[in-house]
Structure formats: C-alpha cells, structure tokens
Enzyme design. Structure first.
Site, PDB file in Angstrom:
ATOM      1  N   HIS A 222      18.943  78.655  29.839  1.00  0.00           N
ATOM      2  CA  HIS A 222      19.341  77.391  30.454  1.00  0.00           C
ATOM      3  C   HIS A 222      20.863  77.352  30.571  1.00  0.00           C
ATOM      4  O   HIS A 222      21.550  76.640  29.833  1.00  0.00           O
ATOM      5  CB  HIS A 222      18.829  76.209  29.630  1.00  0.00           C
ATOM      6  CG  HIS A 222      18.759  74.922  30.396  1.00  0.00           C
ATOM      7  ND1 HIS A 222      17.695  74.052  30.301  1.00  0.00           N
ATOM      8  CD2 HIS A 222      19.603  74.362  31.299  1.00  0.00           C
ATOM      9  CE1 HIS A 222      17.899  73.010  31.094  1.00  0.00           C
ATOM     10  NE2 HIS A 222      19.070  73.178  31.700  1.00  0.00           N
ATOM     11  N   ASN A 266      16.241  78.560  34.103  1.00  0.00           N
ATOM     12  CA  ASN A 266      16.546  77.262  34.697  1.00  0.00           C
ATOM     13  C   ASN A 266      17.588  77.438  35.789  1.00  0.00           C
ATOM     14  O   ASN A 266      18.691  77.936  35.549  1.00  0.00           O
ATOM     15  CB  ASN A 266      17.090  76.310  33.625  1.00  0.00           C
ATOM     16  CG  ASN A 266      17.312  74.907  34.166  1.00  0.00           C
ATOM     17  OD1 ASN A 266      16.371  74.127  34.310  1.00  0.00           O
ATOM     18  ND2 ASN A 266      18.565  74.576  34.480  1.00  0.00           N
ATOM     19  N   GLU A 267      17.224  77.076  37.006  1.00  0.00           N
ATOM     20  CA  GLU A 267      18.124  77.066  38.162  1.00  0.00           C
ATOM     21  C   GLU A 267      18.948  78.349  38.310  1.00  0.00           C
ATOM     22  O   GLU A 267      20.187  78.329  38.233  1.00  0.00           O
ATOM     23  CB  GLU A 267      19.069  75.864  38.068  1.00  0.00           C
ATOM     24  CG  GLU A 267      18.358  74.534  37.980  1.00  0.00           C
ATOM     25  CD  GLU A 267      19.287  73.336  37.817  1.00  0.00           C
ATOM     26  OE1 GLU A 267      18.821  72.200  38.033  1.00  0.00           O
ATOM     27  OE2 GLU A 267      20.460  73.538  37.466  1.00  0.00           O
ATOM     28  N   TYR A 377      17.605  66.160  42.106  1.00  0.00           N
ATOM     29  CA  TYR A 377      18.461  65.032  41.762  1.00  0.00           C
ATOM     30  C   TYR A 377      18.873  64.202  42.971  1.00  0.00           C
ATOM     31  O   TYR A 377      19.164  63.022  42.836  1.00  0.00           O
ATOM     32  CB  TYR A 377      19.705  65.530  41.023  1.00  0.00           C
ATOM     33  CG  TYR A 377      19.396  66.005  39.616  1.00  0.00           C
ATOM     34  CD1 TYR A 377      19.370  65.114  38.550  1.00  0.00           C
ATOM     35  CD2 TYR A 377      19.105  67.339  39.358  1.00  0.00           C
ATOM     36  CE1 TYR A 377      19.066  65.529  37.266  1.00  0.00           C
ATOM     37  CE2 TYR A 377      18.802  67.774  38.082  1.00  0.00           C
ATOM     38  CZ  TYR A 377      18.781  66.867  37.041  1.00  0.00           C
ATOM     39  OH  TYR A 377      18.472  67.292  35.770  1.00  0.00           O
ATOM     40  N   GLU A 429      12.820  68.565  36.186  1.00  0.00           N
ATOM     41  CA  GLU A 429      13.983  67.704  35.948  1.00  0.00           C
ATOM     42  C   GLU A 429      14.126  66.726  37.105  1.00  0.00           C
ATOM     43  O   GLU A 429      14.013  67.104  38.265  1.00  0.00           O
ATOM     44  CB  GLU A 429      15.291  68.498  35.828  1.00  0.00           C
ATOM     45  CG  GLU A 429      15.451  69.297  34.562  1.00  0.00           C
ATOM     46  CD  GLU A 429      16.778  70.053  34.524  1.00  0.00           C
ATOM     47  OE1 GLU A 429      17.761  69.590  35.165  1.00  0.00           O
ATOM     48  OE2 GLU A 429      16.843  71.109  33.878  1.00  0.00           O
ATOM     49  N   TRP A 467      15.122  63.615  33.130  1.00  0.00           N
ATOM     50  CA  TRP A 467      16.349  64.091  32.490  1.00  0.00           C
ATOM     51  C   TRP A 467      17.279  62.884  32.333  1.00  0.00           C
ATOM     52  O   TRP A 467      17.763  62.366  33.311  1.00  0.00           O
ATOM     53  CB  TRP A 467      17.017  65.170  33.356  1.00  0.00           C
ATOM     54  CG  TRP A 467      18.207  65.754  32.680  1.00  0.00           C
ATOM     55  CD1 TRP A 467      19.479  65.264  32.671  1.00  0.00           C
ATOM     56  CD2 TRP A 467      18.229  66.937  31.877  1.00  0.00           C
ATOM     57  NE1 TRP A 467      20.301  66.049  31.912  1.00  0.00           N
ATOM     58  CE2 TRP A 467      19.556  67.097  31.418  1.00  0.00           C
ATOM     59  CE3 TRP A 467      17.277  67.881  31.503  1.00  0.00           C
ATOM     60  CZ2 TRP A 467      19.941  68.161  30.603  1.00  0.00           C
ATOM     61  CZ3 TRP A 467      17.652  68.939  30.703  1.00  0.00           C
ATOM     62  CH2 TRP A 467      18.971  69.072  30.261  1.00  0.00           C
ATOM     63  N   PHE A 483      23.534  60.367  31.680  1.00  0.00           N
ATOM     64  CA  PHE A 483      22.185  60.610  32.201  1.00  0.00           C
ATOM     65  C   PHE A 483      21.079  60.008  31.330  1.00  0.00           C
ATOM     66  O   PHE A 483      19.917  60.054  31.703  1.00  0.00           O
ATOM     67  CB  PHE A 483      21.931  62.119  32.317  1.00  0.00           C
ATOM     68  CG  PHE A 483      22.407  62.739  33.597  1.00  0.00           C
ATOM     69  CD1 PHE A 483      21.579  62.825  34.708  1.00  0.00           C
ATOM     70  CD2 PHE A 483      23.692  63.234  33.707  1.00  0.00           C
ATOM     71  CE1 PHE A 483      22.016  63.393  35.893  1.00  0.00           C
ATOM     72  CE2 PHE A 483      24.146  63.814  34.891  1.00  0.00           C
ATOM     73  CZ  PHE A 483      23.308  63.891  35.980  1.00  0.00           C
TER      74      PHE A 483
END
Length: 620
Positions: A222, A266-267, A377, A429, A467, A483
């Site tokens: 991550h 992750n991403e 997002y 997320e 998230w 957040f």
C-alpha cells in the site's frame, strides 16, 4: 507576397483541420462518456436503496472500513517517515534532495512559483504561507502535534478496531508494512532480514479484528516501499519481484487462516506515477531522461507496472496454493478517476491518460483475479498539462472534484469490459476529505446510490469500504485533509470525536438501506451552508490560471461551498470551458437566440382586418 499568402492559407487550413479534428474527438468522447442517463432509482419511494436484496455467489453485500500502515501505525520507521523528516536544508546543490526538487518543479508541480488564486480566500490577510506550496516533502506534517505517532494503530489498535466495530461493518481492511517485516535487504538470507516479532504482533492485531466480529481484508503493498529497496531502484529492478515474494510468503504462511480476502497491490499506477515519474513520493527519483521517456514501451512506467503484474500473479498463485475449506478472494485495489477535458484541445490528453491508467494493468493480470477492487474519489478536469479547478464544481479539501455519477459510469464501463471474467467488483476505497463534515454526509449517500444504481443495471458489486475511520496521515498532504468519520485531536493525546457522518454511516450499515429522508436531510444541510456563503478549508495550492499544484499546503486556504446540484443522477455536465469553445457556443447559439426573440414579438392585427384565430396564430 504570393509566398506569404500561401503560408497564410496553409496555416489557416491547418488550423481548421486541427480545430475540426479536436471537435470531432470531443463530440465522440462526450457521446460515449458524458451523455445523459436515466437513473434506475425511483426517487419517489421512501427507500431509495436496499442492499439487503442483492446477493452474489460470494455472499451478501457487505460494508467495511479501510486504513493502511503508513496512515495509522506508530513506531514505524518507514520510507514515508524518512521522507517527511527531510527538510529544505538537505537540498544542497547536487544532492539527491535537490534533484528531487528539480523533478517536482518539472512534473509533479505542474505549476510552481504559484500566485494566489483570486477566487480563493486566505486564512488571514497577508498570510503568504496560506497559498504557497510547502518547501518540504510532506505538507501539514511538521506543524502537526505528535506527527510520528500517526494513529498509534501499532501500539493501540483496539481504538480504531472498536470504532469500526460499532458502526456495524463486517469487513476491516488493513495492511502489512513490508519494511516493518523486512527492515533490511535480505542479501544474506531471509532469516537475517526478518523481524519475526513484528509478524507475531500483526497476527495479534488480526486476531483483535476477528474477536470484534469483523473479517480481514489484507493489503500487501500500500504505497510503502522499504527504504533499502528504494536505494537500488525499487520496482524498476526485477529482483524486487523476488524480494516481494519472500515477504508475501512470510505473511501468507504466518497469517493465512486469519485473512478472508487479499489485496496484493493498492493503486499500482498511482504509486508508479508519483514515485518514478514525478518524484513526489519517496522511492528514488527519476532523472530527466527517465522522466521524458517514462511512457514509452520500455519506459519506467510500463516497466514498473510489468514487474508489479508479475509479482501479483506469483502472489495470487501462492495464496491459492494453500489448502483450505473456503477459497480466499485475491484481487487488487485499482484507482479510477472520472477524467474529462476542460477545453477543446484537452480531449487527446484525457484519452492518453485513460489509455495508460484505466485498463492496461487489469488486462495484464485478468486471469489472476477473484475480484476487481475500485478506489474512486471523484473527477478530474484536464486542462493542458494540469488539473483544472473548476469554480462551479464542488471539491474535497484535497482537490478532488465531487462527482457521484462518475462512480456509476466507471462501474458500467469496467463491467462492460470485464464481464467475461465473471468476477465481482468491490469498492475498496471511497471517501472525502471534509473537516466540516457538511459535504461528507451527502457524499456518502450519493456514492452509495451510484453503486446501487450500477447493481440494478447488472453490475456485480460485492461490497463497499469507506475511507476512513479516523483522520490520519494522508501521504504527501500530511495531516491537512481530514478523511475520517472520526475527528482526531492531535494536541490532546489523539482524542477521538465522532462526527455526524459516523452516525449516518452506522445507520446505513446496520439497516442496509438509504432512505429519502436521510438523503434530504444531508443535502439540505449542504445547501444551507452554500447559500449562506459559509467557508471551508482547502489544502491544494492553485495558480492564477486555476491549475492545481500536486502537493498539499501546510495551512489551508478557504473556499465557499458551491451551490450546485451534484447528487447522483442530477449533475448537469458543463460544456467545454476554454475561450475558443465559449466563443464558438456564442456564435452558434446567437442566431437561435435572436430567432427565438423575434418569434416572441407580437404583431397587432389592423383594425380593418378580422383575422381568424387559425391564421392569426402564424404571427405569434
């Protein structure tokens, strides 16, 4: 003169062809990606969404909460802590830190030497720090109390775990930090490089999650590369795949029975872009030649993603080699923003960006996936070489455009491409930075409605992870953007305060439903704030052309809430906003406007003529 006239004609022809080609390209893009759609949700009903009615072969729809080691763990001397501690004094000419600054000037910054955006108000009059990008690697970190403690998740995980449990979620997503398990490069063998006590401590944390009635979704990578791996080039070098597999085998062998689902990476493309192309994140920075050739077939972008794909495939096979009664789910968390052009000549940039980031990585590992995780997002509006802040759009504190329709569009788009795989999606997320908590409540509801609408259209969505639990360290933005469903007072021993969104999220999770009343209450509160001109913090620097800087701010600027209907199914997409497109719209619409005005002029009949109403109507 003849030559000059010829050149003028050629230039005019070239300009006409260029404008025509871009206009055709945008028209095609708009038809495919920005067309109006009819929401499948009946807004007249009291229950707008009931997630209890949907079940996949892998189980019922679930809700969860997500966090990551770099965001939450204390006592962690990882790459991010070392990166944050670097100060401008390290950036002496010729040093690595100085080289990083040069790269960030060229790419990561997009624009620097920023003038204040005149549409954004300062914190205080004359406070120059409010609108300038920080001179350090991580913003809002040096000025945050107890910054190294993060959320003390390592020494006191129960606080976060219990907060998650009390919302009613059934899945807790967390990660294992590679550098904590392997604090040094295993050049002399694994045993000499592994911290076995750290492995046992992670097992204890996983047991705490299970004892609180939640399943574990575990992330292996991550955005946190061990500093020793960064020293030799990290994911640019093939041996990192072998080292990652050493780490993976340690974690899987030790914790397999405690993990219900796995996220290997992750991403991946976000990490690659910000680490190896921009130098905005820790992990050894590119030189100018590497940066310039990064997207070529053998460039660093494709090379890093290739090695990450190989690593994922090997990890997938290793996890599935374990004999167990219930097959674990293994996937990735793939970041997707909805990207649209700001001006006529930006469509090509959007197309290239999507072609590099949306499909290639998933395509390369499609046979080794049990689910596709989506991190969404918001939207980004591309303008030239940067991301435009559109004044009529609402944004999070970290500069992400709020666009619930985009999640619906993304899910349909990815389902169309990957439905042959017959695997579910998980929203791994979704969240918004919003200290005021006025935006977060409608944001949560509208994005869940977007997911539900996609499910009604046949997209198999297995679960949703918000998230995040508590305000945490947000990568290079530090502790600026908030957040969390829970506020954290860093100056008071990290004391927690539940925000209203925490209770709303808990209500939705426990009932599995979204009501029209809850939607109205959340939206009406935001509308009151917008109409009264209230301000909220914004942690992204913006230049006088409206382009956003890549890094965050130490201190926020203040923006008003935007009075615009961005609810799911209600957002009206703007046309192109560049000067040429605006002029073209006026020129094209002016005859129609004038014609409409002319038609509205009433002609009075003469006194000596008695017109029949049927004929008279032609004059109106």
């Amino acid at each position: 003169m003849n030559i000059v006239a010829l050149l003028v004609k050629v230039a005019g022809l070239f300009a006409t062809i260029t404008v025509g080609a871009n206009a055709f390209s945008y028209t095609r893009f708009r038809r495919r990606n920005l067309g109006n759609f009819r929401s499948p949700i009946d807004e007249s009903k009291e229950i707008l969404a009931d997630f209890n009615l949907h079940e996949h072969k892998e189980g019922k729809f679930f809700f969860g909460l997500a966090t990551a080691p770099a965001h939450a763990e204390d006592e962690l001397d990882d790459a991010w802590l070392q990166f944050a501690k670097e100060t401008p004094s390290d950036a002496v000419p010729g040093s690595e830190a100085a080289d990083r600054k040069k790269i960030k000037l060229a790419v990561g910054a997009i624009t620097k030497g920023l003038a204040k955006n005149e549409h954004v108000k300062e914190v205080k009059a004359g406070d120059a720090a409010a609108d300038k990008p920080p001179t350090i690697n991580v913003a809002a970190w040096h000025n945050a109390p107890h910054a190294e403690d993060r959320l003390k998740f390592w020494s006191d995980p129960d606080k976060e775990v219990k907060l998650a449990k009390e919302t009613g979620v059934t899945v807790f997503r967390m990660g294992i930090d590679w550098s904590r398990i392997m604090p040094k490069e295993p050049t002399e063998g694994i045993k000499e490089a592994v911290d076995y006590e750290a492995l046992e401590h992670y097992k204890w944390i996983l047991n705490r999650v299970h004892s609180n009635g939640m399943k574990v979704m575990l992330t292996l990578f991550h955005h946190s590369l061990p500093p020793w791996a960064a020293d030799y080039g990290g994911w640019k070098i093939e041996k990192t795949v072998d080292y990652f597999m050493d780490f993976t085998r340690l974690v899987v062998d030790s914790m397999f029975e405690l993990v219900d689902s796995w996220v290997t990476f992750n991403e991946p493309h976000v990490f690659t872009l910000l680490t190896y192309m921009c130098g905005s994140w820790p992990g050894k920075n590119p030189d100018f030649m590497e940066m310039a050739t990064s997207t070529l077939p053998m460039g660093v972008f494709h090379r890093v993603l290739h090695y990450m794909a190989v690593a994922h495939s090997k990890a997938y096979d290793y996890i599935h080699s374990k004999i167990c009664l219930k097959k674990p789910l293994v996937g990735i968390a793939h970041h997707v923003s909805f990207i649209r052009p700001y001006g006529l000549f930006d469509t090509g940039a959007v197309t290239i960006s999507n072609s590099l980031t949306v499909y290639p990585y998933i395509d390369s590992i499609s046979k080794k996936l049990d689910f596709i995780g989506i991190n969404y997002y918001g939207q980004e509006c591309v303008c030239g070489v940067g991301i435009k802040l559109v004044e009529t759009d609402e944004y999070s504190e970290s500069g992400r455009g709020i666009y619930p329709d985009g999640l619906y569009r993304v899910l349909l788009m990815l389902h169309y491409r990957y439905k042959h795989l017959k695997i579910p999606f998980i929203v791994t997320e979704n969240g918004v930075s919003d200290e005021t908590d006025v935006i977060r409540q409608p944001y949560l509801i509208e994005h869940l409605l977007a997911i539900y609408a996609a499910m009604l259209k046949g997209v198999p969505v297995l679960g949703y992870l918000f998230w995040t639990i508590s305000d945490n360290w947000e990568w290079a933005d530090g502790y600026g953007p908030k957040f969390g469903l829970v506020a954290v007072d860093r100056s008071n021993n990290l004391a927690r305060t539940l925000r209203p969104s925490y209770h709303l999220f808990s209500k939705i999770v426990k009932s599995g439903k979204i009501t029209r009343k809850d939607r109205s209450l959340a939206w009406n509160e935001l509308q009151r704030a917008a109409k009264s001109g209230k301000l909220r913090p914004f942690y992204r620097a913006v230049d006088n052309h409206g382009l956003m800087y890549a890094d965050g701010l130490d201190k926020p600027q203040w923006r008003p809430y935007v009075d615009r209907d961005w609810r799911f199914g209600h957002y009206q997409v703007d046309g192109l906003q560049d000067p040429l497109s605006r002029v073209a719209r006026v020129l094209l619409l002016w005859p129609l406007i004038m014609n409409k005005k002319i038609r509205k002029v009433k002609v009075k009949p003469t006194d000596d003529t008695a017109l029949h109403p049927a004929y008279a109507s032609h004059y109106y």
